[in-house]
Design an enzyme around this catalytic site. Structure first.
Site, PDB file in Angstrom:
ATOM      1  N   ASP A  83       9.621   9.907   1.384  1.00 48.68           N
ATOM      2  CA  ASP A  83      10.328  10.713   0.393  1.00 48.68           C
ATOM      3  C   ASP A  83       9.904  12.186   0.463  1.00 48.68           C
ATOM      4  OD1 ASP A  83      12.142  11.062  -1.630  1.00 48.68           O
ATOM      5  OD2 ASP A  83      10.948  10.057  -3.172  1.00 48.68           O
ATOM      6  N   TRP A 109      10.979  19.431   0.351  1.00 47.30           N
ATOM      7  CA  TRP A 109      10.162  20.222   1.265  1.00 47.30           C
ATOM      8  C   TRP A 109      10.970  21.420   1.781  1.00 47.30           C
ATOM      9  CZ3 TRP A 109      10.822  21.474   6.446  1.00 47.30           C
ATOM     10  CH2 TRP A 109       9.693  21.965   7.128  1.00 47.30           C
ATOM     11  N   GLU A 153      21.726   3.426  -1.850  1.00 44.72           N
ATOM     12  CA  GLU A 153      22.075   4.472  -2.836  1.00 44.72           C
ATOM     13  C   GLU A 153      22.354   5.821  -2.165  1.00 44.72           C
ATOM     14  OE1 GLU A 153      21.966   3.199  -6.051  1.00 44.72           O
ATOM     15  OE2 GLU A 153      21.434   1.420  -4.879  1.00 44.72           O
ATOM     16  N   ASN A 154      21.834   6.015  -0.967  1.00 45.28           N
ATOM     17  CA  ASN A 154      21.903   7.328  -0.318  1.00 45.28           C
ATOM     18  C   ASN A 154      23.324   7.760   0.054  1.00 45.28           C
ATOM     19  OD1 ASN A 154      18.665   7.060   1.375  1.00 45.28           O
ATOM     20  ND2 ASN A 154      19.186   7.962  -0.606  1.00 45.28           N
ATOM     21  N   ARG A 157       4.032   5.583  -0.347  1.00 42.11           N
ATOM     22  CA  ARG A 157       5.173   6.388  -0.777  1.00 42.11           C
ATOM     23  C   ARG A 157       4.738   7.842  -0.914  1.00 42.11           C
ATOM     24  NH1 ARG A 157      10.138   5.492  -4.995  1.00 42.11           N
ATOM     25  NH2 ARG A 157      11.138   7.449  -4.466  1.00 42.11           N
ATOM     26  N   ILE A 184       8.997   1.759  -6.868  1.00 43.32           N
ATOM     27  CA  ILE A 184       9.324   0.963  -5.683  1.00 43.32           C
ATOM     28  C   ILE A 184      10.762   1.231  -5.235  1.00 43.32           C
ATOM     29  CG2 ILE A 184       9.418  -1.390  -4.725  1.00 43.32           C
ATOM     30  CD1 ILE A 184       6.583  -0.532  -5.441  1.00 43.32           C
ATOM     31  N   SER A 185      11.620   1.615  -6.184  1.00 38.31           N
ATOM     32  CA  SER A 185      12.995   2.026  -5.869  1.00 38.31           C
ATOM     33  C   SER A 185      13.767   1.039  -4.984  1.00 38.31           C
ATOM     34  CB  SER A 185      13.005   3.416  -5.229  1.00 38.31           C
ATOM     35  OG  SER A 185      12.432   4.356  -6.099  1.00 38.31           O
ATOM     36  N   GLU A 188      -0.872  -3.854  -1.423  1.00 38.41           N
ATOM     37  CA  GLU A 188      -1.543  -2.690  -1.987  1.00 38.41           C
ATOM     38  C   GLU A 188      -0.545  -1.531  -1.979  1.00 38.41           C
ATOM     39  OE1 GLU A 188      -4.530  -2.495  -3.333  1.00 38.41           O
ATOM     40  OE2 GLU A 188      -5.041  -4.570  -2.822  1.00 38.41           O
TER      41      GLU A 188
END
Ligand code: V0D
Length: 247
Positions: free
Chosen positions: A28, A33, A75-76, A195, A202-203, A214
């Site tokens: 992500d 950025w 979703e993108n 992430r 977690i999306s 973990e």
């Protein structure tokens, strides 16, 4: 402390313990950025591919067996058409520039997700990449593309139901039988989820498979994610495991 020295120390420490078998990553922060640098969002995605190259190289060197990268979610598609088009050019470009190195590092490429809804040229790039690397026996590089975890679970239920109707299922359903209908059927569950970019969610990524993983989060944007950050995640993973093992 100098970055190289910290890397050296972490690397030495990591090599004394077991590395995770399967690492999954939500890559992500590419858009953010770029925008913070006054660049168009696609520049972030382009730089993100450089990070993919570096992470693939280092994970493969550490003997990680499976690396799953969340490249495009179901979703993108809601993003601007131009951005989606740019993203869809990346798999083709990826194999043009990376195939040689994937071959010399013995990496096998696979994908999880709803392939049929991807543009033809993307399907072809993924199929060709899979074919070219299918006999490689090193790390599995698994791209999640048009992937959504609830969609995957529904697909699995659907596959299970149709097998049941055909009388192909004996006895009760257990976790093992169910797992066989998921995209990740032949893969171990992730030991570690990374992430980037500060979101602590977690999306809709690998909901079933992450049950015991973990989870490791960093504020660093994906294009800035370096070997040092990877080492920090692996080091933290091993130390959590060690503490857990001692009870
Ligand atoms: C953008 C940062 C590699 C995250 C990395 C179509 C978002 C660069 C691939 C790729 C994307 C996918 C399949 C494959 C080979 C390469 C990729 C997408 C986005 C979405 F077989 N990077 N990458 N695919 N980004």
């Amino acid at each position: 402390m100098k970055t190289e020295q910290r890397e050296y120390e972490l690397e030495a420490a990591i090599k004394t313990e077991k590395v995770p078998r399967h690492v999954a990553v939500i890559m992500d922060g590419n858009g953010r950025w770029a925008v913070e640098k006054g660049l168009p969002r696609h520049e972030g995605h382009r730089q993100g591919v450089e990070t993919v190259r570096s992470v693939v190289r280092h994970c493969s060197e550490f003997g990680i067996k499976v690396l799953t990268l969340f490249a495009f979610s179901t979703e993108n598609w809601k993003r601007p058409v131009r951005e989606v088009n740019y993203l869809m050019s990346l798999p083709v470009e990826y194999f043009k520039t990376e195939l040689d190195e994937l071959m010399s590092n013995n990496v096998q490429v696979r994908m999880i997700g709803d392939k049929k809804k991807l543009p033809r040229r993307v399907q072809k790039a993924v199929d060709d990449g899979f074919e070219a690397t299918r006999n490689n026996t090193g790390m599995i590089l698994n791209f999640a593309l048009n992937y959504g975890s609830r969609q995957e679970i529904i697909m699995a239920v659907d596959g299970l139901l149709s097998d049941a109707k055909e009388g192909r299922i004996k006895g009760k359903i257990n976790e093992k039988t169910f797992s066989r209908y998921m995209y990740t059927a032949e893969l171990p569950d992730p030991d570690l989820l990374i992430r980037t970019s500060g979101e602590i969610r977690i999306s809709n990524f690998l909901l079933w498979q992450l049950a015991y993983s973990e989870l490791w989060f960093t504020d660093v944007y994906w294009p800035d994610f370096s070997k040092l950050h990877l080492l920090e995640a692996l080091y933290e993973y091993q130390n959590r495991k060690r503490r857990f093992g001692k009870v």
